[in-house]
Enzyme design. Structure first.
Site, PDB file in Angstrom:
ATOM      1  N   GLY A   3       0.757  -1.246   0.000  1.00  0.00           N
ATOM      2  CA  GLY A   3       0.000   0.000   0.000  1.00  0.00           C
ATOM      3  C   GLY A   3       0.786   1.293   0.000  1.00  0.00           C
ATOM      4  CD1 TRP A  24       4.046   3.029  -5.059  1.00  0.00           C
ATOM      5  CD2 TRP A  24       3.055   3.023  -7.070  1.00  0.00           C
ATOM      6  NE1 TRP A  24       5.029   2.959  -6.022  1.00  0.00           N
ATOM      7  CE2 TRP A  24       4.461   2.943  -7.255  1.00  0.00           C
ATOM      8  CE3 TRP A  24       2.241   3.017  -8.198  1.00  0.00           C
ATOM      9  CZ2 TRP A  24       5.043   2.870  -8.524  1.00  0.00           C
ATOM     10  CZ3 TRP A  24       2.826   2.946  -9.455  1.00  0.00           C
ATOM     11  CH2 TRP A  24       4.215   2.877  -9.614  1.00  0.00           C
ATOM     12  CG  ASP A  43      -2.353  -6.654  -4.196  1.00  0.00           C
ATOM     13  OD1 ASP A  43      -1.427  -5.957  -4.650  1.00  0.00           O
ATOM     14  OD2 ASP A  43      -2.230  -7.891  -3.992  1.00  0.00           O
ATOM     15  CG  ASP A  85      -6.895 -11.844 -11.081  1.00  0.00           C
ATOM     16  OD1 ASP A  85      -6.159 -11.031 -11.668  1.00  0.00           O
ATOM     17  OD2 ASP A  85      -6.830 -13.075 -11.245  1.00  0.00           O
ATOM     18  CG  ASP A 144       4.943  -0.892  -7.990  1.00  0.00           C
ATOM     19  OD1 ASP A 144       5.782  -1.014  -8.896  1.00  0.00           O
ATOM     20  OD2 ASP A 144       5.227  -0.920  -6.778  1.00  0.00           O
ATOM     21  CE  LYS A 176       6.995  -3.616 -10.413  1.00  0.00           C
ATOM     22  NZ  LYS A 176       7.813  -3.042  -9.353  1.00  0.00           N
TER      23      LYS A 176
END
Ligand code: SAM
Length: 309
Positions: free
Chosen positions: A53, A55, A79, A95, A120, A160
């Site tokens: 957590g 971010w 998440d 998901d 990320d 990312k």
């Protein structure tokens, strides 16, 4: 002792503990913001692959800022794993490859699109570079897919990326949806890592594009030699280092006492993980119930019921 000693871990790890971030990754988003002014005018933001957590913490602190602004700001964090609550952040344990997750985000925003989506996401790394790069690319495409459902035209997507050999294909795919794509490497991201971040600005999907979770981008039936994209198919994405030169170098080791006028004090983690995968093993060890070579071990359920938790 080297890097195994708690306090000698990298500088951003230590700063994260001192400043109360849940992970050192917080600095990556902060440095991306310094360079791109990511949060300007953002009211609705989505943090994909958010646990533990840090971010979301950055989003919460930057977007909500002063109390009077906090009402109009909505942040959703998604998440697979549960994470400890954060002020002003709604969590979805789900998901990012599932349409149900996209629908839940839209429901939370009451049908309004998001201004910013950050991701990320990283799969569990196997150490087999080709496999890791492939899985990371698939996760990025899943994030892009979900983003096409929730992002407003003109909005920003940050994710990312592993700069592996097939990265050109990913850039080309992102360029279909965003007029500006830049690859950025914050100073807090180790030079030794192939990790970087794609900064995709001005969401402008092709005319007539209908968001779809079984997106052709994830369909591998087309037959292209990915690494041989040439001519107009080969997209050259600018590369940008973020975080000014005075920022700490994540690959360097710094002395414990950074400021000569202040004595160094160890700062413990702000918030331990809520259900770390190693919790059971630690409890077993604490209760001296770990199997030993020279004595028969108890069945796991019996050992757990004997435990002093
Ligand atoms: N940005 C986070 C922070 O600052 O605390 C760290 C994210 S961590 C590097 C990567 C996360 O991706 C993990 O928590 C993992 O559970 C999540 N993840 C991987 N695959 C996912 C998926 N398919 N859907 C949702 N989350 C996923």
């Amino acid at each position: 002792m080297g890097r195994s000693s708690k306090d000698k871990r990298d500088i951003y790890y230590r700063l994260a503990k001192e400043e109360g971030w849940r992970a050192r990754s917080a600095f990556k988003l902060l440095q991306l913001d310094e360079e791109f002014g990511l949060f300007k005018g953002v009211k609705r933001a989505v943090d994909l692959c958010a646990a533990p957590g840090s971010w979301s913490q950055v989003l919460s602190r930057k977007l909500r800022g002063k109390e009077e602004k906090s009402e109009e700001v909505k942040i959703v964090a998604v998440d697979l794993q549960a994470m400890a609550p954060l002020p002003g952040v709604t969590q979805i344990q789900g998901d990012i490859t599932k349409i149900s997750t996209a629908l839940e985000i839209i429901r939370h925003f009451e049908g309004q699109p998001a201004d910013l989506v950050v991701c990320d996401g990283a799969p569990d790394v196997t150490g087999l570079h080709d496999v890791d790069e492939y899985i990371q690319a698939q996760l990025l495409l899943a994030a892009l897919n979900i983003t096409t459902h929730v992002l407003k035209p003109g909005g920003t997507f940050v994710a990312k990326i592993f700069r592996g050999k097939d990265v050109t294909l990913l850039y080309s795919q992102l360029k279909i949806f965003f007029s500006s794509v830049t690859c950025a490497k914050p100073r807090s991201s180790r030079n030794s890592s192939i990790e970087a971040f794609v900064m995709c600005q001005n969401y402008s999907p092709p005319v007539g594009y209908v968001p779809n979770m079984s997106n052709p981008l994830l369909d591998h039936s087309y037959d292209v030699d990915f690494n041989q994209l040439e001519g107009p198919n080969r997209i050259i994405v600018p590369f940008l280092a973020c975080g000014d030169l005075s920022a700490f170098d994540s690959d360097r080791t710094y002395p414990l006492q950074l400021d000569a006028s202040k004595e160094y004090k160890y700062t413990p983690p702000t918030q331990p993980p809520i259900r770390p995968p190693y919790q059971q093993a630690c409890q077993l060890r604490k209760n001296n119930l770990l199997a030993k070579e020279d004595s028969p071990s108890l069945p796991l359920d019996e050992a757990l019921s004997n435990m002093d938790i």
